[in-house]
Design a protein around this motif. Structure first.
Motif, PDB file in Angstrom:
ATOM      1  N   PRO A  24     126.862  85.776  62.669  1.00 21.90           N
ATOM      2  CA  PRO A  24     126.733  87.231  62.865  1.00 21.90           C
ATOM      3  C   PRO A  24     126.655  87.624  64.335  1.00 21.90           C
ATOM      4  N   THR A  82     121.565  91.894  56.266  1.00 24.35           N
ATOM      5  CA  THR A  82     121.859  90.474  56.474  1.00 24.35           C
ATOM      6  C   THR A  82     120.908  89.574  55.696  1.00 24.35           C
ATOM      7  N   GLN A 136     128.382  92.137  55.543  1.00 26.91           N
ATOM      8  CA  GLN A 136     127.160  91.705  56.226  1.00 26.91           C
ATOM      9  C   GLN A 136     126.152  91.128  55.243  1.00 26.91           C
TER      10      GLN A 136
END
Length: 459
Positions: A285, A38, A263
């Motif tokens: 997220p 991320t 991601q």
């Protein structure tokens, strides 16, 4: 007699506590991997590295991870001792992860802030981190096939692991939300401080769950208690002769591409393309993983067979195709719609990941002498493909004029590299994965004494 449940206890459903203790064993890997995919590219570009240099750091870690999975899988198949490999890998992860997000240590020692040295330093620690990560991952995944022969219990173990993956990700984004709110990134030093706190907090939480796993999970005895023909180490060439191996490998590779590439570009997309608030790079997220957690828990209550594995994977793939199309077409002036898209992404991720990993267990069946190689070789393909995909995308990031995205409303749907990475790539991978799944023969696969049982998931 050879079919009685008393003589063959490994075909019986396992208890909930066993599933729980196994499920938490990957928490350290999960929370650090979530931060890796991320925030790594975002972090490196924020502290001054070019997109290409940031991609080199990511690629070095993925390549090290890929080769480590192959060697770890072979060694585990030869010598066993899953928990020792898990503990050693977790220790290496804990030691090295803070050096990835904790600033350039060689730069501080040598008093040299050159970009070349920074890139080398981050690449070196990224490789060390991923070697430890691979040892933990392969040992933990291979344990599923050696804990039980019951296919429904194997899916339960996989689903539990996936559920705690979501817990780990939610924990990371909760930490990130607090850190980003308390510490404002006004300089390079502030940015490094932000991610240093995130790294230290993640390691502390993850290590606590590693201890719970090691204390609550026994070393699998299935390899010892099975007949000699079943527990003998299986040569690599055996798997290469099976069509299902290539099909499962393709599905797993494509599924990991869907999850990891999406991601990696999610934070870029909500901040750069949609220009949402800074909190969105933690909130969006978080929504995805809340939905994934709920679906993963629900999947534990389903009696599984090959047809259902294919059906649920297909459902997840189709959902991702629609989500990818929505991301490609989403204009900035209705960016809040991204929260709704996140719900469906979370559902699709859980459906695809749980079923894709469970297909590995169907492939292995009772032939547990090669389970670590199967997990390691599939992870090798996953790491190499993700690393190369992110490198190619990130290398073209410099050609994307993100500063020109929205001079007027007509330019609000500019198709940047970030949009392609979050929308187009996962949608295409999902489509191919669904197509491959359609031709699988899972009902007749594996060599379980009672393949794909329809018993209740847990006692």
């Amino acid at each position: 007699m050879t079919g009685g449940s008393e003589e063959d206890p490994f075909t019986k459903p396992i208890g909930r506590w066993s599933v729980f203790f196994y499920g938490v064993g990957h928490m350290l890997n999960d929370i650090t991997a979530s931060c890796w995919f991320t925030y790594l590219l975002l972090f490196l570009t924020q502290i001054g590295l070019s997109p290409r240099d940031a991609a080199i750091v990511m690629l070095s870690g993925q390549v090290a991870d890929a080769f480590a999975t192959i060697f770890t899988g072979e060694l585990i198949d030869r010598f066993g001792h899953f928990k020792i490999w898990h503990a050693a890998g977790s220790l290496l992860v804990a030691i090295s992860f803070s050096s990835v997000f904790g600033g350039c240590l060689p730069c501080s020692i040598l008093h040299n802030d050159s970009i070349t040295l920074e890139t080398f330093s981050y690449s070196m620690f990224a490789a060390i981190f991923n070697i430890g990560w691979a040892a933990t991952q392969v040992s933990h995944m291979a344990m599923v096939n050696c804990i039980s022969l019951n296919s429904t219990s194997r899916v339960a173990l996989t689903s539990s692991r996936n559920a705690f993956t979501m817990v780990a990700n939610l924990g990371l984004y909760a930490i990130a939300l607090v850190v980003f709110g308390v510490i404002k990134a006004g300089s390079k030093e502030d940015t490094e401080t932000q991610y240093r706190w995130i790294a230290y907090s993640s390691i502390t939480i993850g290590c606590c769950f590693v201890v719970i796993f090691l204390m609550g999970t026994k070393e699998p005895r299935l390899r010892i208690d099975l007949k000699q023909t079943s527990r003998a180490r299986i040569p690599w060439v055996y798997w290469f002769r099976k069509l299902l191996y290539y099909q499962v490998a393709m599905v797993y590779l494509l599924t990991r591409l869907v999850l990891n590439v999406s991601q990696a570009y999610l934070a870029f997309f909500v901040i750069d393309d949609l220009q949402m608030d800074q909190s969105a790079k933690a909130l969006v997220p978080a929504i995805i993983y809340i939905c994934s957690f709920v679906v993963s828990v629900l999947l534990q209550e389903i009696p599984w067979n090959g047809r259902r594995l294919k059906a649920y994977y297909t459902a997840g793939g189709i959902i991702w195709i629609f989500c990818g199309a929505a991301i490609l077409l989403l204009p900035r002036d209705i960016s809040s719609f991204m929260y709704a898209i996140s719900v469906f992404i979370g559902i699709a991720n859980a459906l695809m990941m749980v079923t894709a990993i469970s297909m590995q267990s169907v492939l292995v069946g009772a032939e547990v002498g090669g389970c670590a190689f199967v997990c390691g070789s599939l992870s090798f393909l996953d790491k190499m493909s993700c690393g190369l995909a992110l490198y190619v995308l990130q290398s073209h990031q410099t050609t994307s004029p993100r500063g020109q995205l929205n001079n007027n409303n007509q330019q609000s749907v500019y198709l940047s590299v970030t949009r392609y990475g979050l929308g187009l790539v996962p949608a295409l991978c999902s489509f191919v994965g669904v197509a491959v799944t359609f031709f699988m023969e899972l009902e007749a696969a594996g060599s379980l004494s009672k393949p794909l049982l329809r018993e209740p998931l847990l006692e």
